[in-house]
Write an enzyme that holds these catalytic residues in place. Structure first.
Site, short mmCIF file in Angstrom:
data_model
loop_
_atom_site.label_atom_id
_atom_site.label_comp_id
_atom_site.label_asym_id
_atom_site.label_seq_id
_atom_site.Cartn_x
_atom_site.Cartn_y
_atom_site.Cartn_z
N HIS A 56 1.02 -1.17 -0.17
CA HIS A 56 0.06 0.05 -0.02
C HIS A 56 0.96 1.00 -0.18
O HIS A 56 1.40 1.51 1.04
CB HIS A 56 -0.88 -0.01 1.03
N HIS A 58 1.18 5.32 -2.38
CA HIS A 58 0.75 6.06 -3.20
C HIS A 58 2.02 6.80 -4.09
O HIS A 58 2.47 7.69 -3.74
CB HIS A 58 -0.07 7.18 -2.71
N GLN A 151 -9.54 9.21 -5.12
CA GLN A 151 -9.13 10.26 -3.90
C GLN A 151 -10.17 11.07 -3.60
O GLN A 151 -10.50 11.52 -2.17
CB GLN A 151 -7.93 11.00 -4.13
N HIS A 209 -9.71 2.04 0.62
CA HIS A 209 -9.45 2.95 1.59
C HIS A 209 -10.79 2.74 2.53
O HIS A 209 -11.78 3.48 1.95
CB HIS A 209 -9.02 4.26 1.17
N GLU A 212 -11.03 5.41 7.12
CA GLU A 212 -9.91 5.88 7.49
C GLU A 212 -10.15 7.12 8.20
O GLU A 212 -9.85 8.33 7.79
CB GLU A 212 -8.77 6.19 6.40
N ASP A 308 2.33 3.40 2.82
CA ASP A 308 1.35 4.46 2.47
C ASP A 308 2.02 5.66 1.72
O ASP A 308 1.59 6.02 0.59
CB ASP A 308 0.37 4.78 3.72
N TRP A 314 0.39 13.85 3.18
CA TRP A 314 0.04 13.26 4.24
C TRP A 314 0.98 12.72 5.40
O TRP A 314 0.69 12.77 6.50
CB TRP A 314 -0.71 11.86 3.92
N1 17E Z 1 -5.23 9.41 0.63
C1 17E Z 1 -5.97 9.05 1.56
O1 17E Z 1 -7.06 9.09 1.50
N2 17E Z 1 -5.20 8.28 2.64
C2 17E Z 1 -3.93 8.28 2.99
N3 17E Z 1 -3.60 7.60 3.88
C3 17E Z 1 -3.13 8.89 1.90
C4 17E Z 1 -3.57 9.44 0.68
C5 17E Z 1 -1.54 8.74 2.04
FE FE2 Z 2 -3.53 5.11 1.13
#
Ligand code: 17E
Ligand code: FE2
Length: 413
Positions: A56, A58, A151, A209, A212, A308, A314
């Site tokens: 995982h 990006h 996203q 995702h 989160e 990540d 982030w």
């Molecule tokens: N985008 C997201 O939604 N959550 C994350 N932890 C990262 C990008 C890195």
């Molecule tokens: Fe992520």
């Protein structure tokens, strides 16, 4: 090529591995622990493992922290805003250059399998086009799975559904999602139904995702698990983050775990990222904001760790070393009991390979690709205690990275 004096995880004795035509041709137990063979690679009693895995990350966002502004609150939501600003200026070459630089860092740490999320909430799909090229160009170093990652939402972003379909048509391997970010709970639910339909129709894998957020009312995991269960797709579905589970009460979690187990889905936790981004709306006592890694593992479910981010909107740190994330994750998830330490490399090797559905393309076994790493330690416990690093990385029978041992000069007593 021969590798001699190899120690294999959870096995007694030392082994010789024979590599022919890029494949592991034989694995034989040695009668002596210190064989000497001309032209062989001497593992010298250290661990030979399949490559480390990054399940995982990006890659489209790495190495952009501070451009044009830093994330000052440290929240996920400010990260998404900062990224949205940077996204306006991404170009094909800029994305490719940063991705290749980051892949170089992953290579240096013995990683050969990578799953990257690529933001497809962009009417031009510029990052995806760049990453499809990177995937081909980087084949000699890594196997790359590309997730079509919305996203800014599937239902909440203009043409979100169309962009997801287009991304899969163009060659993305995995269908992503972000239900907790959609404008309403209903949209979160419908986004999951949509993305599961898309995956079922196209035969793609799924990695969402999911939840989160520290909001204990964010319960999209149950929707994803039920969709996977009903469709019999569990082995192909992964829930990433699921940090809200750290805020669910035990009564709900006890019911949820039954469904999760039935569904057969995998879990990815990014403990360094989550300990940084979550808990941000708390004062004290402050939540850890990490999913129930130890509990999922003990309930017999498949769970692994990812990085990540590397220096992105982030998360400002990171260097490609997944063993650093393992070290932190074991602390954060209360997994430093003897049994956990004895098998901790599972969380960054076999479990991640299972989540990525790598099957027989992964593992130290006769007939599988000769992709392997010599670690600078003799077992899992010592690897994490000594913060060992990948010492040698072999891919399809070729050495792609060799690290010279650190040299310390000592003076005095
Ligand atoms: N985008 C997201 O939604 N959550 C994350 N932890 C990262 C990008 C890195
Ligand atoms: Fe992520």
């Amino acid at each position: 090529m021969k590798i001699i004096n190899a120690v294999l995880r959870q096995q007694n004795g030392t082994f010789t591995l024979d590599i022919k035509d890029g494949v592991i041709a034989a694995i034989e137990q040695q009668s002596s622990n210190a064989l000497q063979v001309e032209d062989a690679i001497d593992a010298a009693g250290q661990l030979v493992i399949p490559p480390l895995v990054e399940p995982h990350i990006h890659l489209d966002a790495t190495l952009t922290a501070g451009e044009p502004e830093w994330n000052m609150s440290g929240t996920l939501f400010e990260g998404i805003e900062r990224w949205s600003q940077r996204k306006e200026t991404i170009s094909h070459e800029d994305t490719k250059k940063r991705a290749h630089t980051t892949i170089g860092m992953l290579r240096d740490h013995g990683i050969q399998h990578v799953r990257t999320h690529v933001d497809v909430t962009d009417p031009t799909l510029a990052a995806l086009k760049a990453m499809l090229e990177v995937k081909e160009e980087a084949r000699s170093l890594i196997d790359l799975q590309i997730v079509a990652f919305p996203q800014e939402g599937i239902e909440s972003y203009p043409n979100g559904r169309k962009l997801m379909e287009q991304a899969i048509e163009m060659g993305a391997d995995v269908v992503g999602g972000i239900p907790h970010f959609e404008n309403t709970r209903d949209q979160g639910v419908s986004s999951i139904k949509f993305l599961m339909d898309l995956a079922e129709r196209t035969g793609c894998l799924v990695d969402v995702h999911c939840d989160e957020t520290d909001d204990p009312h964010s319960r999209f995991l149950e929707v994803l698990a039920e969709e996977a269960r009903v469709r019999g797709m569990g082995a192909r579905v992964t829930a990433s983050h699921t940090v809200a589970m750290g805020s669910y009460d035990n009564a709900y979690c006890s019911k949820l775990f039954r469904l999760l187990k039935l569904s057969g889905i995998s879990f990815i936790s990014c403990p360094t990222e989550s300990i940084h981004l979550q808990g941000r709306f708390d004062t004290f006592p402050k939540r850890r904001g990490v999913t129930r890694v130890a509990e999922l593992d003990r309930a017999g479910m498949n769970v692994c760790f990812g990085q990540d981010s590397i220096k992105d909107p982030w998360y400002p740190l990171g260097n490609g070393n997944i063993l650093r994330v393992l070290d932190a994750g074991l602390h954060i998830c209360h997994m430093m009991g003897y049994q956990d330490l004895q098998r901790c490399l599972d969380l960054v090797t076999d479990n991640s390979a299972k989540a990525m559905h790598l099957g027989e393309r992964y593992g130290i076994a006769v007939g599988r690709p000769a992709n392997l790493v010599i670690l600078d330690a003799e077992n899992d416990y010592e690897a994490v205690r000594r913060q060992a690093k990948a010492h040698l990385s072999i891919r399809h029978g070729e050495v792609i990275m060799r690290r010279q041992p650190e040299r310390i000069e000592r003076y005095g007593m």
